[in-house]
Design an enzyme around this catalytic site. Sequence first.
Site, mmCIF file in Angstrom:
data_model
loop_
_atom_site.group_PDB
_atom_site.id
_atom_site.type_symbol
_atom_site.label_atom_id
_atom_site.label_comp_id
_atom_site.label_asym_id
_atom_site.label_seq_id
_atom_site.Cartn_x
_atom_site.Cartn_y
_atom_site.Cartn_z
ATOM 1 N N TYR A 1 -7.370 11.156 -90.235
ATOM 2 C CA TYR A 1 -6.669 12.126 -88.960
ATOM 3 C C TYR A 1 -5.924 11.849 -88.504
ATOM 4 O O TYR A 1 -4.865 12.457 -87.875
ATOM 5 C CB TYR A 1 -7.759 12.927 -88.739
ATOM 6 C CG TYR A 1 -9.055 13.737 -88.764
ATOM 7 C CD1 TYR A 1 -8.936 14.059 -90.020
ATOM 8 C CD2 TYR A 1 -8.456 15.284 -87.654
ATOM 9 C CE1 TYR A 1 -9.362 15.147 -89.907
ATOM 10 C CE2 TYR A 1 -9.401 16.416 -88.821
ATOM 11 C CZ TYR A 1 -9.773 16.304 -90.194
ATOM 12 O OH TYR A 1 -10.866 17.695 -90.043
ATOM 13 N N LYS A 19 -17.824 7.290 -99.447
ATOM 14 C CA LYS A 19 -17.779 6.643 -100.724
ATOM 15 C C LYS A 19 -17.582 5.698 -100.869
ATOM 16 O O LYS A 19 -16.093 5.084 -101.558
ATOM 17 C CB LYS A 19 -16.460 7.723 -101.022
ATOM 18 C CG LYS A 19 -16.914 8.988 -101.242
ATOM 19 C CD LYS A 19 -16.880 9.221 -103.030
ATOM 20 C CE LYS A 19 -16.159 9.386 -103.653
ATOM 21 N NZ LYS A 19 -16.965 9.782 -104.838
ATOM 22 N N ASP A 34 -16.281 16.303 -91.226
ATOM 23 C CA ASP A 34 -15.412 18.117 -91.287
ATOM 24 C C ASP A 34 -15.855 18.500 -92.116
ATOM 25 O O ASP A 34 -16.679 19.592 -92.159
ATOM 26 C CB ASP A 34 -13.692 17.519 -91.078
ATOM 27 C CG ASP A 34 -13.185 19.306 -91.149
ATOM 28 O OD1 ASP A 34 -13.793 20.207 -89.677
ATOM 29 O OD2 ASP A 34 -12.271 19.053 -91.507
ATOM 30 N N ASP A 37 -19.154 21.605 -91.901
ATOM 31 C CA ASP A 37 -19.062 23.481 -92.110
ATOM 32 C C ASP A 37 -20.099 23.730 -93.403
ATOM 33 O O ASP A 37 -20.724 24.858 -92.884
ATOM 34 C CB ASP A 37 -17.459 23.783 -92.810
ATOM 35 C CG ASP A 37 -16.577 23.919 -91.300
ATOM 36 O OD1 ASP A 37 -16.566 23.432 -90.053
ATOM 37 O OD2 ASP A 37 -15.613 24.945 -91.306
HETATM 38 C C1 IPM Z 1 -13.362 21.049 -86.333
HETATM 39 C C2 IPM Z 1 -12.166 21.738 -86.557
HETATM 40 C C3 IPM Z 1 -10.760 21.079 -86.030
HETATM 41 C C4 IPM Z 1 -11.154 19.842 -87.045
HETATM 42 C C5 IPM Z 1 -9.435 21.733 -86.238
HETATM 43 C C6 IPM Z 1 -9.744 22.777 -86.092
HETATM 44 C C7 IPM Z 1 -8.462 20.529 -86.356
HETATM 45 O O1 IPM Z 1 -11.349 22.262 -88.343
HETATM 46 O O2 IPM Z 1 -13.467 20.764 -85.020
HETATM 47 O O3 IPM Z 1 -13.380 20.729 -87.205
HETATM 48 O O4 IPM Z 1 -10.345 19.148 -88.745
HETATM 49 O O5 IPM Z 1 -11.312 18.771 -86.939
HETATM 50 MN MN MN Z 2 -13.692 21.156 -89.034
#
Ligand code: IPM
Ligand code: MN
Length: 356
Positions: A143, A190, A246, A250
Amino acid sequence: MKCLRIAVLPGDGIGPEIIKEAVKVCDSISKKFGHEIKWNYALVGAAAIDATGNPYPEQTHKICVNADAILFGALGDPKYDYDPTAKVRPEQGLLEMRKKLGLYANIRPTFVFPSLLEKSPIKRDRIIGTDLVFVRELTGGIYFGEKGTKENGKVAYDTCLYSEKEIIRLAKVGFDLARKRNKRLCCVDKANVLESSRLWRKTIQRMEYSYKDIEVSYEFADAVAMRLIQSPNMYDVLVTANLFGDILTDEASVISGSMGLMPSASIGSETSLYEPIHGSYPQAAGKNIANPIATILSAAMMFEQSFKLSEESQMIRKAVDLCINESILSEDLALSKNAYSTSEIGSWISEKILSL
Ligand code: IPM
Ligand code: MN
């Protein structure tokens, strides 16, 4: 009695609506326990771009730095999503905020509510008892590494860079958390492919000597993606790099049955930030239908972690459990004719706290 200074960043989409309910709940808690809360509102994301041209204005940063904790809604607006040429994007505000406030460890729990097991897309017997926590590195890795384009924009690159220091700082949060929980830590990487992952593995292996009571395992991120669905209840605490975290958090969030249930904390060296893991859900903005529970549970994490007020935190969690057990549910979890609105759920929980 404590005087708590909280920065409130409602952000975009459903952000303002869900934040309003979490504020209601915190006000109930402060009334009940005799604390005083000073709320300081600030702009972030698309709302801040519209007002100032900057997704994380200096004024917002000042308010955050001077707060004991930050309560954050959501950020993002579809008008930017389909325009890869946009010069400023709401998400930049979030990344800048993470970097400037040093929010290095993102704690994202995944757990199930017994009465909602049927709402999960995964079979009941696979998810029963799931209670895991991801500790995602949040201010480094791909990032924030060197990035750019070359050959007239025909080639682009992002670099994943980690220092031993960053890994130790993050892993320490994971080890300490595991110690308070079920004493198992999984390092997700990884290391079969990436040099940076090999440094993660080496560093964490060395730390094992200081945490002899913790059982440590090492798994590849692709395998974890699979096992999270097959048998999520095998995990306790998982530590991982920014991008893996990330994606996997999710994925993990669907286990509970709705993204609208899961809270998170981003721990900084000075101030920490608390936010629901879901996004700004623009389709629901202004409709009073979003689930406020993830934000309310984020406030519970704030009382525990930033203010060291466990009793207050437990009371919020208890009121949320009662709310769910009594099927006071929003549209993501109930048939729409039976669904409660965002504000009804927030009020129900706030009133329950006063009567507990
Ligand atoms: C999260 C979101 C963020 C990320 C985005 C909105 C920049 O997806 O907080 O997981 O990728 O970290
Ligand atoms: Mn995210």
